[in-house]
Scaffold this active site. Structure first.
Site, PDB file in Angstrom:
ATOM      1  CG  ASN A  28      -1.870   1.235   1.520  1.00 31.54           C
ATOM      2  OD1 ASN A  28      -2.314   1.281   0.359  1.00 31.54           O
ATOM      3  ND2 ASN A  28      -1.721   1.974   2.512  1.00 31.54           N
ATOM      4  CG  HIS A  49      -0.205   6.630   4.452  1.00 29.03           C
ATOM      5  ND1 HIS A  49      -1.629   6.284   4.611  1.00 29.03           N
ATOM      6  CD2 HIS A  49       0.389   6.838   5.467  1.00 29.03           C
ATOM      7  CE1 HIS A  49      -1.845   7.482   5.535  1.00 29.03           C
ATOM      8  NE2 HIS A  49      -0.736   7.539   6.590  1.00 29.03           N
ATOM      9  CB  SER A  94       5.174   5.061   4.258  1.00 27.66           C
ATOM     10  OG  SER A  94       5.389   5.762   4.914  1.00 27.66           O
ATOM     11  CG  ASP A  96      -2.861   3.784   6.504  1.00 26.76           C
ATOM     12  OD1 ASP A  96      -2.892   3.694   5.505  1.00 26.76           O
ATOM     13  OD2 ASP A  96      -3.626   4.918   6.512  1.00 26.76           O
TER      14      ASP A  96
HETATM   15  C1  GRF Z   1      -1.967   8.416  -3.275  1.00 32.45           C
HETATM   16  O1  GRF Z   1      -1.546  10.359  -2.385  1.00 32.45           O
HETATM   17  C2  GRF Z   1      -2.048   7.451  -1.793  1.00 32.45           C
HETATM   18  O2  GRF Z   1      -0.921   8.231  -0.821  1.00 32.45           O
HETATM   19  C3  GRF Z   1      -3.349   7.278  -1.034  1.00 32.45           C
HETATM   20  O3  GRF Z   1      -3.792   7.584  -2.272  1.00 32.45           O
HETATM   21  C4  GRF Z   1      -3.232   8.615  -3.169  1.00 32.45           C
HETATM   22  C5  GRF Z   1      -3.939   8.075  -4.312  1.00 32.45           C
HETATM   23  O4  GRF Z   1      -3.475   8.808  -5.337  1.00 32.45           O
HETATM   24  N1  GRF Z   1      -2.819   6.100  -0.642  1.00 32.45           N
HETATM   25  P1  GRF Z   1      -3.425   8.455  -6.905  1.00 32.45           P
HETATM   26  O5  GRF Z   1      -4.849   7.889  -7.699  1.00 32.45           O
HETATM   27  O6  GRF Z   1      -2.140   7.394  -7.138  1.00 32.45           O
HETATM   28  O7  GRF Z   1      -3.250   9.488  -7.793  1.00 32.45           O
END
Ligand code: GRF
Length: 227
Positions: A109, A111, A153, A162
């Site tokens: 994932n 984050h 991360s 997370d």
């Molecule tokens: C990212 O900032 C990620 O950290 C979070 O969701 C967002 C997704 O952004 N979990 P994108 O759709 O890849 O622009």
């Protein structure tokens, strides 16, 4: 060639970073993109790149009975694509421990904050130990807390969101004039760099982790008090 599945619900800029890095030596291909939002622009990006794009309705936490069925359907769909790694890149639904056990060491994932990797609520940074920002509003929460630093991360997904072991993270220093938008833009740029690297690490050596964030300026490991 390794096979990737990407789960998302938003604009898919991280998906795009993976697609772009395929040609630059990722040694893996995004085979399927799944969204629990029908209008996620990430699905368009997948189609534009000629990949399978699937909208899968997925219940939130308020409806546990429906969620179980949704999880089973999602696992069956992914199994059909035989992914070596599943990348959560903006997927906004919690996945249960049972679901994650179906894909051991195979779900990562991204984050938008620094995470400690051991589930604790404090993370080491080059500004010393700092509170952890989990959840859907990590960028806003870092600003609200007047934190001097946040980051990005990539980590293994665990039943607690997370909180899993960190593959790679990097600091992003918060500027006095930052808005949520300006800060998130800088964090996303870091995510787009980290995600392909971390994906490769997880494919080559599943379970490999890093315990210290990278320093934004030097790219070296940031050590507490080392600024
Ligand atoms: C990212 O900032 C990620 O950290 C979070 O969701 C967002 C997704 O952004 N979990 P994108 O759709 O890849 O622009």
């Amino acid at each position: 060639m390794k096979r990737l599945a990407v789960l998302l619900a938003g604009s898919g800029t991280n998906l795009q970073a993976l697609l772009d890095s395929e040609a630059a030596g990722l040694d893996a291909r995004v085979e399927v993109v799944v969204s629990h939002r029908a209008d996620a622009y990430g699905l368009e990006r997948a189609k534009n790149a000629g990949r399978t794009a699937v909208y899968v309705p997925f219940a939130g936490r308020a409806d546990p009975a429906r969620r179980m069925g949704d999880e089973r359907r999602l696992a069956r769909l992914l199994d059909a694509f035989e992914p070596d790694l599943i990348v959560l890149a903006g997927w906004m639904r919690v996945l249960s421990g049972e679901w994650l056990e179906h894909f051991p060491n195979r779900v990562i994932n991204v984050h938008p904050a620094l995470l400690p990797g051991d589930g604790s609520d404090v993370v080491s940074t080059s500004f010393g130990p700092r509170p952890v920002f989990r959840g859907a509003h990590a960028v806003r929460d870092a600003l609200k807390a007047n934190a001097p630093v946040t980051g990005a991360s990539v980590h293994y997904a665990t039943a607690r969101p997370d909180a899993g072991p960190v593959i790679l993270s990097e600091e992003v220093v918060i500027r006095p004039d930052d808005t949520e938008h300006s800060l998130y833009e800088r964090i996303k740029r870091v995510e787009h760099r980290l995600l392909p690297r971390a994906t490769r690490m997880a494919l080559v050596q599943p379970g490999q982790v890093t315990t210290t964030p990278l320093n934004e300026r030097t790219g070296a490991l940031a050590l507490a008090g080392g600024r």
